[in-house]
Write an enzyme that holds these catalytic residues in place. Structure first.
Site, PDB file in Angstrom:
ATOM      1  N   LYS A  98       0.844  -1.192   0.000  1.00  0.00           N
ATOM      2  CA  LYS A  98       0.000   0.000   0.000  1.00  0.00           C
ATOM      3  C   LYS A  98       0.880   1.242   0.000  1.00  0.00           C
ATOM      4  O   LYS A  98       1.556   1.541   0.983  1.00  0.00           O
ATOM      5  CB  LYS A  98      -0.928   0.052   1.223  1.00  0.00           C
ATOM      6  N   GLU A 111      10.229   0.808  10.534  1.00  0.00           N
ATOM      7  CA  GLU A 111      11.215   1.881  10.371  1.00  0.00           C
ATOM      8  C   GLU A 111      10.459   3.178  10.563  1.00  0.00           C
ATOM      9  O   GLU A 111       9.671   3.578   9.710  1.00  0.00           O
ATOM     10  CB  GLU A 111      11.881   1.788   8.996  1.00  0.00           C
ATOM     11  N   CYS A 126      13.295  10.633   7.433  1.00  0.00           N
ATOM     12  CA  CYS A 126      13.239  10.126   8.805  1.00  0.00           C
ATOM     13  C   CYS A 126      14.593  10.196   9.491  1.00  0.00           C
ATOM     14  O   CYS A 126      14.674  10.360  10.713  1.00  0.00           O
ATOM     15  CB  CYS A 126      12.700   8.699   8.815  1.00  0.00           C
ATOM     16  N   GLU A 154       9.830  15.439  15.982  1.00  0.00           N
ATOM     17  CA  GLU A 154      10.207  15.301  14.574  1.00  0.00           C
ATOM     18  C   GLU A 154       9.344  16.251  13.746  1.00  0.00           C
ATOM     19  O   GLU A 154       8.137  16.057  13.624  1.00  0.00           O
ATOM     20  CB  GLU A 154      10.005  13.863  14.103  1.00  0.00           C
TER      21      GLU A 154
END
Length: 478
Positions: A184, A258, A292, A389
């Site tokens: 997906k 991850e 990331c 983040e």
């Protein structure tokens, strides 16, 4: 007399990527409509124009795709590794042949500069398929015991920041080890995955081995929870990763996550300043900071702070923001309006908490989602911008006096994905790297990737490794 060096526009032709008005789901080797007929639109972040209409997968479509993958698994897993390798090699070569088309497509759908998709993303995508093609007939010698077996159907959910590269990270090792795949893609960047489906057909990949289901979070959740999925691989936010971990807990599913990061880029007083500045810029402004493992926290030794910041600000003033299809562009568009809103709110919070904000003179385009490269000084570890983040072109600058203080500040985060060290002393690199709780530590460089090298994090940055020999284990019953 000094003169300003001007760049003439150098746009890549968007006509290279032939985007159809609409696309279906890719199930069992065919493009089909969603069971409930739902569709959504994918938009170009740089212009806000609608690129195409995409079928929206639901739980019924997930079930269809998983059943197709299960049927294909019996024959695919029974193929000798050398035969599977032929398909992977073929896919890699087709990706290389169509790399210009795919780079334009990725830039249109994602917003990142063409020079990044052309020079970084696409070469790495092909390299991952070439690399894992080489492993397909050598699994007995990978260090996981004799005759390691594939798991079955892999349910894979990928993010929008590196759509095609994350697809390659997931699909290449899965196919090499004999698994079949239901993937997906993110709802804001479905096009390159759908083009990859066409590449699978072009390569003659057996039907059902790869299935592509564009859709929203409900489709991803249905895929993760499907009882006939044996392996879950996810790249994305820590919050969603925690939900996935709760979903698969108590099942026999293998999972790799991850997740987010808040990487520290540590610059010592003996570092080559100009080289470090280039690494800092690459670490946080590559892909508009939507990475990331971005080096979003700059830890600079106190004695060189002034010199480094002066050089860094001078370098930021030369970055060119604008049309992502222009080969001169350094900073492209933010991927979506939702992401732009998040970045804006966190930056405003940073100012409210007392940090000092600086951006170079920068004219933002009138349409699209844009954010100027931003630098924060007078930042403490208590500031939200130093802890959360942001996932945007925003750098927080902190200082340290000793190596121990640098390590303590670098590790003072719930994340543990990446870090960078800048120094001329090899002994210091090794000493500091061994103390950093980060899955990837770069020395005198940043954001360098290779398919032979494992990638992954600690703590809230997830678990498991992708890439390299280590990336095979997640798809094998060992």
């Amino acid at each position: 007399m000094a003169s300003v060096f001007e760049y003439a526009p150098a746009p890549e032709s968007r006509a290279i990527a032939d985007i159809a008005p609409s696309y279906g789901l890719f199930i069992d080797g065919e493009f089909v409509e969603a069971a409930d007929g739902k569709v959504f639109k994918t938009v170009s972040p740089s212009t806000e124009e609608v690129l195409s209409e995409i079928a929206q997968a639901g739980s019924e479509d997930v079930d269809r795709a998983v059943k197709a993958a299960r049927r294909a698994f019996e024959k695919w897993s029974a193929l000798p590794g050398a035969e599977r390798a032929k398909y992977l090699f073929r896919i890699a070569r087709i990706i290389q042949e169509r790399s210009r088309e795919l780079a334009v497509l990725e830039t249109l759908d994602n917003g990142k500069p063409i020079k990044e998709t052309r020079d970084a993303d696409l070469p790495l995508v092909a390299a991952h398929f070439f690399y894992y093609a080489g492993w397909a007939d050598k699994l007995d010698h990978a260090g996981f015991g004799a005759n390691p077996r594939p798991l079955g159907v892999a349910g894979q959910v990928i993010p929008w920041n590196f759509p095609l590269l994350m697809l390659a990270w997931k699909i290449a090792p899965a196919l090499a080890t004999g698994n079949t795949v239901v993937l997906k893609p993110a709802e804001t960047t479905p096009l390159s995955a759908l083009f990859f489906a066409d590449i699978c057909r072009q390569a003659g990949l057996p039907k059902g081995v790869v299935n592509i289901l564009p859709g929203y979070g409900d489709a991803g959740a249905a895929l993760v929870a499907h009882p006939d999925v044996n392996k879950v691989a996810f790249t994305g936010s820590t919050a969603v990763g925690k939900e996935i971990a709760r979903t698969v807990a108590g099942t026999r599913k293998k999972v790799t996550l991850e997740l987010g990061g808040k990487g520290a880029n540590i610059v010592f007083d003996d570092a080559p300043i100009d080289q470090a500045v280039e690494g800092i810029v690459n670490g946080i402004f590559f892909n508009q900071g939507q990475v990331c493992c971005a080096g979003s926290r700059l830890l600079v030794q106190e004695s060189i702070q002034e010199e480094l910041l002066e050089s860094l600000k001078r370098r930021l003033s030369t970055l060119r923001l604008g049309d992502p299809l222009d080969k001169n562009t350094d900073i492209g568009a933010i991927n979506s309006e939702e992401q732009l809103t998040r970045i804006t709110s966190l930056v405003e919070l940073g100012e409210a908490e007392g940090a000092e904000r600086w951006s170079p003179a920068c004219e933002l385009p009138e349409s699209g989602y844009w954010f100027a490269p931003t630098l924060f000084t007078n930042v403490t570890q208590a500031h939200r911008i130093a802890r959360d983040e942001i996932f945007g072109p925003v750098l927080s600058v902190l200082t340290f006096r000793t190596p121990d203080e640098a390590v303590a500040k670098a590790n003072n985060t719930p994340y543990g994905l990446s870090a960078g060290i800048w120094t001329e002393k090899g002994s210091r690199i090794l000493a500091v790297a061994n103390k950093l709780r980060a899955g990837v530590v770069w020395s005198n460089t940043f954001n360098k990737f290779d398919p032979t090298s494992p990638f992954g994090g600690y703590k809230e940055s997830g678990f498991g490794r992708e890439g390299g020999r280590h990336g095979l284990e997640a798809y094998l019953d060992v």
